[in-house]
Structure formats: structure tokens, C-alpha cells
Write a protein that holds these residues in place. Structure first.
Motif, PDB file in Angstrom:
ATOM      1  N   ARG A 208      -6.475  41.493 146.486  1.00 30.26           N
ATOM      2  CA  ARG A 208      -7.011  42.830 146.239  1.00 30.26           C
ATOM      3  C   ARG A 208      -5.820  43.740 145.970  1.00 30.26           C
ATOM      4  NH1 ARG A 208     -12.044  45.381 148.733  1.00 30.26           N
ATOM      5  NH2 ARG A 208     -11.995  47.519 147.997  1.00 30.26           N
ATOM      6  N   ARG A 209      -5.629  44.036 144.700  1.00 27.80           N
ATOM      7  CA  ARG A 209      -4.507  44.899 144.328  1.00 27.80           C
ATOM      8  C   ARG A 209      -4.768  46.318 144.833  1.00 27.80           C
ATOM      9  NH1 ARG A 209      -1.200  41.815 141.801  1.00 27.80           N
ATOM     10  NH2 ARG A 209      -1.850  40.273 140.262  1.00 27.80           N
ATOM     11  N   SER A 210      -3.702  47.061 144.997  1.00 27.86           N
ATOM     12  CA  SER A 210      -3.806  48.423 145.534  1.00 27.86           C
ATOM     13  C   SER A 210      -4.774  49.288 144.738  1.00 27.86           C
ATOM     14  CB  SER A 210      -2.426  49.078 145.555  1.00 27.86           C
ATOM     15  OG  SER A 210      -1.561  48.322 146.370  1.00 27.86           O
ATOM     16  N   ALA A 211      -4.849  49.080 143.431  1.00 28.29           N
ATOM     17  CA  ALA A 211      -5.715  49.894 142.570  1.00 28.29           C
ATOM     18  C   ALA A 211      -7.134  49.325 142.429  1.00 28.29           C
ATOM     19  CB  ALA A 211      -5.092  50.018 141.182  1.00 28.29           C
ATOM     20  N   ASP A 212      -7.407  48.170 143.040  1.00 28.00           N
ATOM     21  CA  ASP A 212      -8.722  47.527 142.913  1.00 28.00           C
ATOM     22  C   ASP A 212      -9.749  48.139 143.848  1.00 28.00           C
ATOM     23  OD1 ASP A 212      -7.890  45.722 140.996  1.00 28.00           O
ATOM     24  OD2 ASP A 212      -7.608  44.060 142.406  1.00 28.00           O
ATOM     25  N   ASP A 213     -10.999  48.072 143.404  1.00 30.14           N
ATOM     26  CA  ASP A 213     -12.129  48.478 144.237  1.00 30.14           C
ATOM     27  C   ASP A 213     -12.816  47.271 144.864  1.00 30.14           C
ATOM     28  OD1 ASP A 213     -11.791  51.183 143.673  1.00 30.14           O
ATOM     29  OD2 ASP A 213     -13.101  51.090 141.921  1.00 30.14           O
ATOM     30  N   GLU A 214     -12.343  46.073 144.519  1.00 26.64           N
ATOM     31  CA  GLU A 214     -12.960  44.866 145.050  1.00 26.64           C
ATOM     32  C   GLU A 214     -11.912  43.782 145.245  1.00 26.64           C
ATOM     33  OE1 GLU A 214     -15.591  42.732 142.272  1.00 26.64           O
ATOM     34  OE2 GLU A 214     -14.775  43.982 140.689  1.00 26.64           O
ATOM     35  N   THR A 215     -12.276  42.778 146.019  1.00 23.67           N
ATOM     36  CA  THR A 215     -11.420  41.625 146.274  1.00 23.67           C
ATOM     37  C   THR A 215     -11.779  40.518 145.294  1.00 23.67           C
ATOM     38  OG1 THR A 215     -11.288  42.237 148.606  1.00 23.67           O
ATOM     39  CG2 THR A 215     -10.752  39.956 148.056  1.00 23.67           C
ATOM     40  N   TRP A 216     -10.780  39.773 144.866  1.00 23.70           N
ATOM     41  CA  TRP A 216     -10.957  38.705 143.892  1.00 23.70           C
ATOM     42  C   TRP A 216     -10.556  37.367 144.499  1.00 23.70           C
ATOM     43  CZ3 TRP A 216     -12.579  39.808 138.833  1.00 23.70           C
ATOM     44  CH2 TRP A 216     -12.686  41.160 138.545  1.00 23.70           C
TER      45      TRP A 216
ATOM     46  N   ASP B 280      -0.010  45.025 147.599  1.00 29.72           N
ATOM     47  CA  ASP B 280      -1.302  44.410 147.318  1.00 29.72           C
ATOM     48  C   ASP B 280      -1.706  43.536 148.498  1.00 29.72           C
ATOM     49  OD1 ASP B 280      -1.276  45.607 144.836  1.00 29.72           O
ATOM     50  OD2 ASP B 280      -0.607  43.807 143.787  1.00 29.72           O
TER      51      ASP B 280
ATOM     52  N   SER C 149     -14.447  37.539 140.404  1.00 33.64           N
ATOM     53  CA  SER C 149     -15.092  38.491 141.293  1.00 33.64           C
ATOM     54  C   SER C 149     -15.940  37.718 142.307  1.00 33.64           C
ATOM     55  CB  SER C 149     -15.999  39.440 140.503  1.00 33.64           C
ATOM     56  OG  SER C 149     -17.098  38.714 139.948  1.00 33.64           O
TER      57      SER C 149
ATOM     58  N   ASP D 136       3.659  46.906 143.980  1.00 35.74           N
ATOM     59  CA  ASP D 136       2.976  45.617 143.844  1.00 35.74           C
ATOM     60  C   ASP D 136       3.045  44.796 145.128  1.00 35.74           C
ATOM     61  OD1 ASP D 136       2.253  46.214 141.289  1.00 35.74           O
ATOM     62  OD2 ASP D 136       3.755  44.936 140.332  1.00 35.74           O
TER      63      ASP D 136
END
Length: 111
Positions: free
Chosen positions: A65-73, A33, A87, A30
Motif C-alpha cells: 500500500r503506497r503512501s498515495a494509495d487508497d487501497e492495499t494491493w 510505503d 486489487s 517511497d
């Protein structure tokens, strides 16, 4: 450049210019991230169903943007660990709604 600066540079490399995470400094997933520095802002808010003057608190707005995410929030973090992540499309929709509606725009622009 001394040894510590070289070490810092090696672990600070990130694909995201806005990322402030010290990558590689920990073994916890975690902590890898991507997080921006964030911007602190004092906001007077209340629950939509409430009445009264609301409450002034410090909030933080930033990118995540978490390590498992495909996008930035876009994240708005409130005191007590309450937060919302939007998003890019959601953040744009909110900005667009305020700009497009004359009453919303006037409310935000009035001093």
C-alpha cells in the motif's frame, strides 16, 4: 525496555498489522510505503505464448500500500523486477474463478 527498543517501537507503529516497514527510519517518501514481509515461493512458470517446460524461479507474494494509495494491493514479484499488483477485487476474482470452475479447481487440487 531499553532506549533502542523504545526507539524501534516508536517507528514500527503502523495502522496495518501486516506492515513490516520501519516507518520513520528514512526521509525518502517511497520508503514509507506499507509492505508486508512477503512469502517466498518457488514457481515453475512460462509466458502464455511460450512452449516447453518453463523456468523455476523464486517469487514473492505480499501486500503493498503506497503512501498515495487508497487501497492495499496483492503483489506478485518475479526475478528481474517484474511484478503484478492486483486489487483485492481482482485477487478475489481469481480465487473465485478457480473455486467455481470444476476443471480449474481439479487442476489445482490434483497431486
Amino acid at each position: 525496555m531499553d532506549r533502542q527498543e523504545a526507539f524501534d517501537l516508536e517507528f514500527r507503529r503502523c495502522a496495518f498489522e501486516w506492515c513490516a516497514t520501519d516507518h520513520g527510519r528514512t526521509v525518502h517518501a517511497d520508503d514509507e510505503d506499507h509492505r508486508s514481509e512477503g512469502v517466498a515461493v518457488a514457481l515453475r512458470v512460462r509466458a502464455a505464448a511460450s512452449s516447453g517446460p518453463g523456468r523455476l524461479d523464486d517469487y514473492e507474494v505480499g501486500l503493498l500500500r503506497r503512501s498515495a494509495d487508497d487501497e492495499t494491493w496483492l503483489v506478485v514479484e518475479a526475478p528481474g523486477g517484474v511484478s503484478i499488483a492486483m486489487s483485492r477485487e481482482a485477487a478475489r476474482a481469481v480465487v473465485h474463478a478457480v473455486r467455481a470452475d470444476r476443471h480449474l479447481r481439479a487442476f489445482v487440487e490434483e497431486s
